[in-house]
Write an enzyme that holds these catalytic residues in place. Structure first.
Site, PDB file in Angstrom:
ATOM      1  N   PRO A 120       0.779  -1.247   0.000  1.00  8.32           N
ATOM      2  CA  PRO A 120       0.000   0.000   0.000  1.00  8.32           C
ATOM      3  C   PRO A 120       0.811   1.299   0.000  1.00  8.32           C
ATOM      4  O   PRO A 120       0.791   2.075   0.948  1.00  8.32           O
ATOM      5  CB  PRO A 120      -0.839  -0.132   1.269  1.00  8.32           C
ATOM      6  CG  PRO A 120       0.029  -0.930   2.189  1.00  8.32           C
ATOM      7  CD  PRO A 120       0.737  -1.924   1.298  1.00  8.32           C
ATOM      8  N   CYS A 121       1.470   1.576  -1.110  1.00 14.45           N
ATOM      9  CA  CYS A 121       2.212   2.832  -1.230  1.00 14.45           C
ATOM     10  C   CYS A 121       1.275   4.036  -1.217  1.00 14.45           C
ATOM     11  O   CYS A 121       1.714   5.153  -0.925  1.00 14.45           O
ATOM     12  CB  CYS A 121       3.085   2.824  -2.476  1.00 14.45           C
ATOM     13  SG  CYS A 121       2.211   2.493  -4.014  1.00 14.45           S
ATOM     14  N   HIS A 122       0.000   3.813  -1.490  1.00 15.42           N
ATOM     15  CA  HIS A 122      -0.956   4.927  -1.457  1.00 15.42           C
ATOM     16  C   HIS A 122      -1.156   5.474  -0.045  1.00 15.42           C
ATOM     17  O   HIS A 122      -1.687   6.566   0.120  1.00 15.42           O
ATOM     18  CB  HIS A 122      -2.311   4.495  -2.056  1.00 15.42           C
ATOM     19  CG  HIS A 122      -3.009   3.415  -1.296  1.00 15.42           C
ATOM     20  ND1 HIS A 122      -2.694   2.080  -1.446  1.00 15.42           N
ATOM     21  CD2 HIS A 122      -4.000   3.475  -0.377  1.00 15.42           C
ATOM     22  CE1 HIS A 122      -3.472   1.353  -0.656  1.00 15.42           C
ATOM     23  NE2 HIS A 122      -4.278   2.179   0.008  1.00 15.42           N
TER      24      HIS A 122
END
Length: 161
Positions: A120-122
């Site tokens: 989850p780089c978001h």
């Protein structure tokens, strides 16, 4: 390399598999033909993404592997520890990695993540709370964060970004 193109609420997702691992989950711009998953692993990835978008899944359970340096692997491993519905800043991420001076290198490694949503780089935002640095489009980053906030039941449907 087996590949599936799957429609999501924020566009088509291309999912690839190699040697028994999901190697990429990437959101695409444009129109694509639905390309059904043909292997059990691709089918599991599609199902888990659908569950995520339905608000029924907060943690992915897939064998993952993406190519990258040892440093990039450590950055991506740290990304995987960010809890659903939470955000951290790039500065916080660099401190968690005991590398406060490496913020730019860490941000660059985040940008090379090919397993979006699953890794989850978001969930990494600017120190001032701004939405920055998402290769699939800032509007998608905002959508994903708002989706997770809504699922967490914090009463919000829109975040103040």
């Amino acid at each position: 390399m087996p590949t599936a193109h799957h429609q999501t609420p924020i566009g088509f997702t291309r999912i690839t598999e190699e040697d028994g691992f999901i190697t990429s989950v990437y959101l695409l711009d444009g129109e694509f033909e639905e390309e059904p998953a043909t292997t059990p692993l691709l089918k599991a990835a599609v199902q888990q993404l659908d569950e995520y978008f339905a608000g029924e899944r907060k943690v992915f359970d897939l064998p993952l592997k993406q190519r990258g340096s040892d440093f990039q692997q450590k950055v991506w491993e740290q990304l995987s520890k960010i809890e659903y519905g939470k955000t951290i800043s790039y500065l916080q991420q660099s401190k968690l990695m005991s590398n406060p001076l490496g913020i730019r290198a860490i941000a660059s490694a985040n940008g090379k993540n090919h397993l979006v949503i699953v890794v989850p780089c978001h969930r990494v935002i600017g120190s001032d709370g701004s939405l920055t640095g998402f290769g699939c489009g800032i509007w998608r980053k905002k959508w994903l964060l708002e989706h997770e906030a809504t699922v967490m039941g914090n009463g919000q449907t829109k975040l103040a970004f």
